[in-house]
Scaffold this active site. Sequence first.
Site, PDB file in Angstrom:
ATOM      1  N   CYS A 106      13.479  11.159 -33.397  1.00 18.77           N
ATOM      2  CA  CYS A 106      14.186  11.304 -32.078  1.00 18.77           C
ATOM      3  C   CYS A 106      15.430  10.780 -32.061  1.00 18.77           C
ATOM      4  CB  CYS A 106      13.241  10.208 -31.117  1.00 18.77           C
ATOM      5  SG  CYS A 106      13.909  10.168 -29.436  1.00 18.77           S
ATOM      6  N   CYS A 109      16.344   8.155 -28.781  1.00 18.10           N
ATOM      7  CA  CYS A 109      15.688   6.957 -28.797  1.00 18.10           C
ATOM      8  C   CYS A 109      14.651   6.754 -29.842  1.00 18.10           C
ATOM      9  CB  CYS A 109      15.149   6.632 -27.483  1.00 18.10           C
ATOM     10  SG  CYS A 109      14.351   7.860 -26.526  1.00 18.10           S
ATOM     11  N   CYS A 111      11.151   8.435 -29.102  1.00 16.96           N
ATOM     12  CA  CYS A 111       9.989   9.043 -28.802  1.00 16.96           C
ATOM     13  C   CYS A 111       9.049   9.278 -29.904  1.00 16.96           C
ATOM     14  CB  CYS A 111      10.380  10.303 -28.252  1.00 16.96           C
ATOM     15  SG  CYS A 111      11.182  10.048 -26.616  1.00 16.96           S
TER      16      CYS A 111
HETATM   17 FE    FE Z   1      12.861   9.267 -27.887  1.00 15.35          FE
END
Ligand code: FE
Length: 198
Positions: A106, A109, A111
């Site tokens: 990700c 961030c 995820c």
């Molecule tokens: Fe993310």
Amino acid sequence: MTSDHHHHPAEPAPVERRVAALEQLLTDRGLVPPGFVDAINRAYEQDIGPRNGAKVVARAWVDPEYRQRLLTDSTAAIAELGYGGHEGDHMQVVENTADVHNVVVCTLCSCYPWPVLGLPPAWYKDPPYRARMVREPRALLAEMGCDVQDDVEIAVWDSSAEQRYLVLPQRPPGTDGLSEQELAELVTRDAMIGVARL
Ligand code: FE
């Protein structure tokens, strides 16, 4: 960049401070032993969570029709085994083959498909992993102990709130006699993220 395209946890720093304060309070009052919360986190990172994904992978290895459903409608096929919901509403399973190795990241961030893998490991959330897996996946994979042959393409999948990915590793050779349960025990969290091969 719009914030609705990609999920970011709201105010992570205050949340982390509240969690740390709560853990300290529980420890100070003797309600949990020191290290208890870390142990729970590790269990969800390494044992409990990823076992769900391992069962999905093993089923796909032994049942070609399930495998087909898993690749065409991943969310529904995963739900057949009872897994789904929060942080896993829209799943895509990507299959490793002799020609393609898949790996999940990700970039913005962290995820991650919670219903099948549990909590993300710390390194998955670290900026170096998120940046380098896109820029130089083959080198980073090698550093992580995952050597992908030069003639095998590496496909990098960038997770988001809309789409989470699970790697379907290749079934290891010499496992013809194993039961579905025994096969599931061979499947590691890292293989389902794509940073290891079985
Ligand atoms: Fe993310």
